[in-house]
Write an enzyme that holds these catalytic residues in place. Sequence first.
Site, PDB file in Angstrom:
ATOM      1  N   ASN A 142       0.805  -1.223   0.000  1.00  0.00           N
ATOM      2  CA  ASN A 142       0.000   0.000   0.000  1.00  0.00           C
ATOM      3  C   ASN A 142       0.839   1.274   0.000  1.00  0.00           C
ATOM      4  O   ASN A 142       0.363   2.349   0.347  1.00  0.00           O
ATOM      5  CB  ASN A 142      -0.954  -0.005   1.195  1.00  0.00           C
ATOM      6  CG  ASN A 142      -2.002  -1.081   1.044  1.00  0.00           C
ATOM      7  OD1 ASN A 142      -2.377  -1.417  -0.083  1.00  0.00           O
ATOM      8  ND2 ASN A 142      -2.469  -1.633   2.144  1.00  0.00           N
ATOM      9  N   ASP A 155      -3.723   3.816  -0.296  1.00  0.00           N
ATOM     10  CA  ASP A 155      -4.763   2.866   0.068  1.00  0.00           C
ATOM     11  C   ASP A 155      -5.465   3.228   1.377  1.00  0.00           C
ATOM     12  O   ASP A 155      -5.264   2.590   2.410  1.00  0.00           O
ATOM     13  CB  ASP A 155      -4.189   1.441   0.133  1.00  0.00           C
ATOM     14  CG  ASP A 155      -5.226   0.450  -0.341  1.00  0.00           C
ATOM     15  OD1 ASP A 155      -6.423   0.732  -0.153  1.00  0.00           O
ATOM     16  OD2 ASP A 155      -4.864  -0.599  -0.901  1.00  0.00           O
TER      17      ASP A 155
END
Length: 280
Positions: A142, A155
């Site tokens: 992420n 994210d």
Amino acid sequence: MSPNEKFKISRDDIIVGGILGEGFFGEVHSGVYKTQTGEKLSVAIKTCKNCSADVMEKFLSEAGVMKNLDHPHIVRLIGVVEVDPVWIVMELYQLGELGNYLLEQQYTLATTTLLLYCLQICKALAYLEGLNMVHRDIAVRNILVATPQCVKLGDFGLSRYIEEEEYYTASASRLPIKWMAPESINFRRFTTASDVWMFGVCVWEIFSTAQQPFFWLDNCQVIDQLESGVRLPKPQLCPPTLYSLMSSCWSYEPNSRPKFSHLACSFRREQDVKPEWEHK
Ligand code: ATP
């Protein structure tokens, strides 16, 4: 102008390019966005495949969070196309996910660079802490690489404001068990302290060439191990002082874990002492 107005963009100003990857809701494309001033920006466009009203609300919640964020090490939202099919448009980070980048560049990345990435993510998390926001999904998958010297935390699909409540109780089953603090696994309790635990796991990934934490265990074995005091081992590349720092993020008691501001100072110090153990 309200944040919603500020981020409203028109599909006519976007040229869609190739597929970058598959997101949870649909394909993510590269593209070019022409701003009001005529500037052309490279962007990533998140699309939503089966976008019923219910799904659309969840899809757009990430953009809703990102509208309020402004930090050099957090993925920047450019705008939202609100007309069906809905698109979320973000700044494009050409070098892609940190996890893949660590693997590709494993023989060229110096320890100082790895420490720089840790420091940048730590600063982004200290910023979120100041906004009473928990991220809940801190992992190299992420984090995006903007340049070899700059990474961005992304994210925000699982992130939540915690406002009056002091913690957020998750209902989703899509939880990254091997990254999670014991209280998150046991009681789905997510706080800044559980983000600190996850950050420690993410630092472990950064120094382990993006290996999966506890890859030798099943999800259901992880909690027993954590309860009995077992923690991730020191990665080979990791200086001992840094391992003791990441281990402090894994105190069973959430209140005993360090704060992000304290961790950021420690990472800066680690960078200063680097010549003693620099390996590349
Ligand atoms: P998940 O929740 O499963 O992680 P997602 O919906 O959050 O999925 P992302 O993982 O953010 O989707 O995006 C899917 C892929 O698109 C990623 O693997 C990444 O490589 C690429 N991508 C996403 N955003 C960007 C960006 N801003 N710049 C470059 N690549 C991106």
